[in-house]
Write a protein that holds these residues in place. Structure first.
Motif, PDB file in Angstrom:
ATOM      1  N   LEU A   1      10.280   3.267  -7.380  1.00 52.07           N
ATOM      2  CA  LEU A   1       9.480   2.689  -6.310  1.00 52.07           C
ATOM      3  C   LEU A   1       8.384   1.775  -6.838  1.00 52.07           C
ATOM      4  CD1 LEU A   1       8.987   5.589  -3.725  1.00 52.07           C
ATOM      5  CD2 LEU A   1      10.724   3.790  -3.768  1.00 52.07           C
ATOM      6  N   LEU A   2       8.155   1.818  -8.142  1.00 56.16           N
ATOM      7  CA  LEU A   2       7.087   1.022  -8.743  1.00 56.16           C
ATOM      8  C   LEU A   2       7.586  -0.311  -9.266  1.00 56.16           C
ATOM      9  CD1 LEU A   2       5.197   3.884 -10.591  1.00 56.16           C
ATOM     10  CD2 LEU A   2       4.632   2.806  -8.406  1.00 56.16           C
ATOM     11  N   ILE A   3       8.815  -0.655  -8.933  1.00 53.01           N
ATOM     12  CA  ILE A   3       9.353  -1.963  -9.284  1.00 53.01           C
ATOM     13  C   ILE A   3       9.949  -2.591  -8.021  1.00 53.01           C
ATOM     14  CG2 ILE A   3       9.834  -1.379 -11.700  1.00 53.01           C
ATOM     15  CD1 ILE A   3      12.718  -0.869 -10.934  1.00 53.01           C
ATOM     16  N   GLY A   4      10.082  -3.877  -8.053  1.00 52.55           N
ATOM     17  CA  GLY A   4      10.653  -4.564  -6.906  1.00 52.55           C
ATOM     18  C   GLY A   4       9.598  -5.096  -5.952  1.00 52.55           C
ATOM     19  N   GLU A   5      10.053  -5.726  -4.878  1.00 49.83           N
ATOM     20  CA  GLU A   5       9.142  -6.401  -3.957  1.00 49.83           C
ATOM     21  C   GLU A   5       8.263  -5.455  -3.154  1.00 49.83           C
ATOM     22  OE1 GLU A   5      11.226  -8.556  -0.975  1.00 49.83           O
ATOM     23  OE2 GLU A   5      12.559  -6.892  -0.451  1.00 49.83           O
ATOM     24  N   ASN A   6       8.661  -4.190  -3.050  1.00 47.35           N
ATOM     25  CA  ASN A   6       7.862  -3.242  -2.273  1.00 47.35           C
ATOM     26  C   ASN A   6       6.945  -2.374  -3.118  1.00 47.35           C
ATOM     27  OD1 ASN A   6       8.978  -3.982   0.257  1.00 47.35           O
ATOM     28  ND2 ASN A   6      10.789  -2.717  -0.161  1.00 47.35           N
ATOM     29  N   ALA A   7       6.893  -2.633  -4.418  1.00 46.02           N
ATOM     30  CA  ALA A   7       6.084  -1.804  -5.321  1.00 46.02           C
ATOM     31  C   ALA A   7       4.612  -1.814  -4.915  1.00 46.02           C
ATOM     32  CB  ALA A   7       6.241  -2.286  -6.761  1.00 46.02           C
ATOM     33  N   GLY A   8       4.109  -3.003  -4.580  1.00 40.32           N
ATOM     34  CA  GLY A   8       2.708  -3.098  -4.189  1.00 40.32           C
ATOM     35  C   GLY A   8       2.401  -2.325  -2.926  1.00 40.32           C
ATOM     36  N   LEU A   9       3.307  -2.383  -1.974  1.00 42.34           N
ATOM     37  CA  LEU A   9       3.082  -1.701  -0.699  1.00 42.34           C
ATOM     38  C   LEU A   9       3.151  -0.185  -0.856  1.00 42.34           C
ATOM     39  CD1 LEU A   9       2.355  -2.676   2.068  1.00 42.34           C
ATOM     40  CD2 LEU A   9       4.772  -2.662   2.694  1.00 42.34           C
TER      41      LEU A   9
ATOM     42  N   ARG B   1       7.538  -7.971  11.283  1.00 45.22           N
ATOM     43  CA  ARG B   1       8.971  -8.188  11.434  1.00 45.22           C
ATOM     44  C   ARG B   1       9.409  -9.590  11.008  1.00 45.22           C
ATOM     45  NH1 ARG B   1      11.603  -4.247  14.489  1.00 45.22           N
ATOM     46  NH2 ARG B   1      10.188  -2.735  15.469  1.00 45.22           N
ATOM     47  N   THR B   2       8.473 -10.516  10.912  1.00 46.48           N
ATOM     48  CA  THR B   2       8.854 -11.904  10.615  1.00 46.48           C
ATOM     49  C   THR B   2       8.283 -12.429   9.297  1.00 46.48           C
ATOM     50  OG1 THR B   2       6.960 -12.807  11.847  1.00 46.48           O
ATOM     51  CG2 THR B   2       9.012 -12.442  13.072  1.00 46.48           C
ATOM     52  N   GLN B   3       7.319 -11.717   8.708  1.00 45.32           N
ATOM     53  CA  GLN B   3       6.641 -12.229   7.530  1.00 45.32           C
ATOM     54  C   GLN B   3       6.836 -11.305   6.326  1.00 45.32           C
ATOM     55  OE1 GLN B   3       5.235 -15.309   7.780  1.00 45.32           O
ATOM     56  NE2 GLN B   3       5.938 -15.251   9.921  1.00 45.32           N
ATOM     57  N   SER B   4       6.427 -11.796   5.161  1.00 44.12           N
ATOM     58  CA  SER B   4       6.553 -11.021   3.926  1.00 44.12           C
ATOM     59  C   SER B   4       5.518  -9.903   3.880  1.00 44.12           C
ATOM     60  CB  SER B   4       6.348 -11.939   2.717  1.00 44.12           C
ATOM     61  OG  SER B   4       5.012 -12.420   2.689  1.00 44.12           O
ATOM     62  N   ASN B   5       5.676  -9.005   2.899  1.00 47.02           N
ATOM     63  CA  ASN B   5       4.722  -7.912   2.731  1.00 47.02           C
ATOM     64  C   ASN B   5       3.300  -8.435   2.551  1.00 47.02           C
ATOM     65  OD1 ASN B   5       6.752  -6.031   2.906  1.00 47.02           O
ATOM     66  ND2 ASN B   5       6.907  -5.697   0.697  1.00 47.02           N
ATOM     67  N   ASN B   6       3.148  -9.439   1.683  1.00 48.85           N
ATOM     68  CA  ASN B   6       1.816  -9.947   1.387  1.00 48.85           C
ATOM     69  C   ASN B   6       1.167 -10.588   2.605  1.00 48.85           C
ATOM     70  OD1 ASN B   6       1.861  -9.102  -1.278  1.00 48.85           O
ATOM     71  ND2 ASN B   6       2.670 -11.040  -2.041  1.00 48.85           N
ATOM     72  N   VAL B   7       1.947 -11.320   3.391  1.00 49.02           N
ATOM     73  CA  VAL B   7       1.395 -11.926   4.608  1.00 49.02           C
ATOM     74  C   VAL B   7       0.946 -10.841   5.574  1.00 49.02           C
ATOM     75  CG1 VAL B   7       1.941 -13.303   6.656  1.00 49.02           C
ATOM     76  CG2 VAL B   7       2.697 -14.072   4.395  1.00 49.02           C
ATOM     77  N   TRP B   8       1.754  -9.781   5.704  1.00 45.23           N
ATOM     78  CA  TRP B   8       1.364  -8.693   6.603  1.00 45.23           C
ATOM     79  C   TRP B   8       0.098  -8.013   6.122  1.00 45.23           C
ATOM     80  CZ3 TRP B   8       1.079  -3.340   5.674  1.00 45.23           C
ATOM     81  CH2 TRP B   8       0.741  -2.587   6.805  1.00 45.23           C
ATOM     82  N   VAL B   9      -0.037  -7.798   4.813  1.00 51.30           N
ATOM     83  CA  VAL B   9      -1.244  -7.162   4.278  1.00 51.30           C
ATOM     84  C   VAL B   9      -2.463  -8.034   4.549  1.00 51.30           C
ATOM     85  CG1 VAL B   9      -2.448  -6.434   2.178  1.00 51.30           C
ATOM     86  CG2 VAL B   9      -0.054  -5.805   2.526  1.00 51.30           C
ATOM     87  N   TYR B  10      -2.327  -9.341   4.377  1.00 53.78           N
ATOM     88  CA  TYR B  10      -3.433 -10.252   4.702  1.00 53.78           C
ATOM     89  C   TYR B  10      -3.769 -10.182   6.187  1.00 53.78           C
ATOM     90  CZ  TYR B  10      -3.891 -12.640   0.205  1.00 53.78           C
ATOM     91  OH  TYR B  10      -4.150 -12.936  -1.111  1.00 53.78           O
ATOM     92  N   PHE B  11      -2.751 -10.049   7.017  1.00 50.53           N
ATOM     93  CA  PHE B  11      -3.001  -9.907   8.450  1.00 50.53           C
ATOM     94  C   PHE B  11      -3.754  -8.615   8.736  1.00 50.53           C
ATOM     95  CE2 PHE B  11      -1.433  -7.668  12.256  1.00 50.53           C
ATOM     96  CZ  PHE B  11      -2.051  -8.434  13.234  1.00 50.53           C
ATOM     97  N   LYS B  12      -3.330  -7.537   8.073  1.00 45.76           N
ATOM     98  CA  LYS B  12      -3.983  -6.241   8.266  1.00 45.76           C
ATOM     99  C   LYS B  12      -5.426  -6.292   7.810  1.00 45.76           C
ATOM    100  CE  LYS B  12      -3.580  -1.398   6.745  1.00 45.76           C
ATOM    101  NZ  LYS B  12      -3.769  -0.808   8.088  1.00 45.76           N
ATOM    102  N   PHE B  13      -5.654  -6.866   6.652  1.00 49.93           N
ATOM    103  CA  PHE B  13      -7.013  -7.042   6.124  1.00 49.93           C
ATOM    104  C   PHE B  13      -7.057  -8.280   5.241  1.00 49.93           C
ATOM    105  CE2 PHE B  13     -10.416  -6.516   3.071  1.00 49.93           C
ATOM    106  CZ  PHE B  13     -11.471  -6.167   3.893  1.00 49.93           C
ATOM    107  N   PRO B  14      -7.889  -9.255   5.565  1.00 54.61           N
ATOM    108  CA  PRO B  14      -8.974  -9.176   6.549  1.00 54.61           C
ATOM    109  C   PRO B  14      -8.622  -9.713   7.935  1.00 54.61           C
ATOM    110  CG  PRO B  14      -9.258 -11.131   5.234  1.00 54.61           C
ATOM    111  CD  PRO B  14      -7.998 -10.466   4.721  1.00 54.61           C
ATOM    112  N   GLY B  15      -7.358 -10.128   8.180  1.00 51.39           N
ATOM    113  CA  GLY B  15      -7.012 -10.796   9.424  1.00 51.39           C
ATOM    114  C   GLY B  15      -7.406 -10.038  10.674  1.00 51.39           C
ATOM    115  N   THR B  16      -7.011  -8.764  10.760  1.00 51.57           N
ATOM    116  CA  THR B  16      -7.319  -7.984  11.962  1.00 51.57           C
ATOM    117  C   THR B  16      -8.817  -7.795  12.133  1.00 51.57           C
ATOM    118  OG1 THR B  16      -5.211  -6.819  11.755  1.00 51.57           O
ATOM    119  CG2 THR B  16      -6.876  -5.822  13.156  1.00 51.57           C
ATOM    120  N   MET B  17      -9.530  -7.592  11.015  1.00 50.71           N
ATOM    121  CA  MET B  17     -10.974  -7.429  11.091  1.00 50.71           C
ATOM    122  C   MET B  17     -11.641  -8.688  11.647  1.00 50.71           C
ATOM    123  SD  MET B  17     -11.624  -4.358  10.063  1.00 50.71           S
ATOM    124  CE  MET B  17     -10.091  -3.948  10.920  1.00 50.71           C
TER     125      MET B  17
END
Length: 218
Positions: free
Chosen positions: A52-60, A176-192
């Motif tokens: 789980l610590l490798i690949g595109e979802n490792a950061g998440l 559902r439409t964006q990458s992990n990193n875009v969603w994380v940016y949306f979650k913080f600080p975007g939502t704030m």
């Protein structure tokens, strides 16, 4: 009964900086753990299987196992400091633990991405449901911190309830439409940022319906 006995016990003073740290700290850690998972690798290796610590979802995945203890620690510190559990952080912590555990157990990052949707939908439903039942939920959650008229609280509750539904829908669209990193940016600080701007937009309403204190006579 004396005047002193009639007064309710004063609530412990709460530092605004500590309050902000407890609210934003877990989100900041989530953001950095997703962006720089290697910085948290010593801890992540103790919790997550190596694949789980490798690949595109490792950061998440790393961010998820960092977020869970962070929100719990923040909740405990908040309780120690104020001797009560605030409703919104408590509900948030419960959902983080549930959806975070599901994310790791099923090895599916979609669970942690759906958590904000459930959270915002629950807040929106609670506010609008309370409004329908004539229960001042927003007034209780905000601890009567703003002296508003009954009409002011009703309109503010309606607006916040609809806004939370908007955030729930927006979160679904983004993850559902964006990458992990875009969603994380949306979650913080975007939502704030969205919440801050929405709060500012409510100032005219709050000023219009502010409950004026009666001038002392005599």
């Amino acid at each position: 009964m004396t005047e002193t006995a009639q007064k309710p016990a004063a609530k412990p003073a709460r530092s605004p900086w500590l309050k902000m740290t407890l609210e934003l700290g877990p989100l900041i850690l989530f953001f950095f753990a997703n962006a720089r998972p290697k910085l948290f690798a010593p801890y992540a290796h103790l919790v997550l299987p190596p694949h789980l610590l490798i690949g595109e979802n490792a950061g998440l995945y790393t961010a998820t196992i960092v977020l869970i203890p962070a929100v719990l620690i923040a909740l405990v510190v908040s309780y120690i400091q104020s001797r009560r559990l605030p409703v919104m952080p408590l509900v948030t912590a419960i959902l983080v633990v549930i959806f975070g555990a599901l994310t790791i157990y099923f090895q599916d990052p979609r669970f942690i991405k759906m958590k904000p949707t459930v959270l915002y939908f629950a807040f929106g439903a609670a506010l609008l449901g309370g409004l329908y039942l004539k229960k001042p939920i927003l007034e209780i959650v905000l601890d009567n911190s703003m002296p508003l008229t009954e009409e002011g609280w009703r309109l503010l509750t309606l607006r916040w309830g609809l806004f939370f539904f908007f955030l729930a829908i927006l979160n679904e669209i983004v993850w559902r439409t964006q990458s992990n990193n875009v969603w994380v940016y949306f979650k913080f600080p975007g939502t704030m940022i969205l919440i801050f701007l929405f709060t500012l937009a409510q100032l005219p309403l709050m000023m219009k319906h502010e409950l004026k204190e009666e001038e002392p006579t005599g």
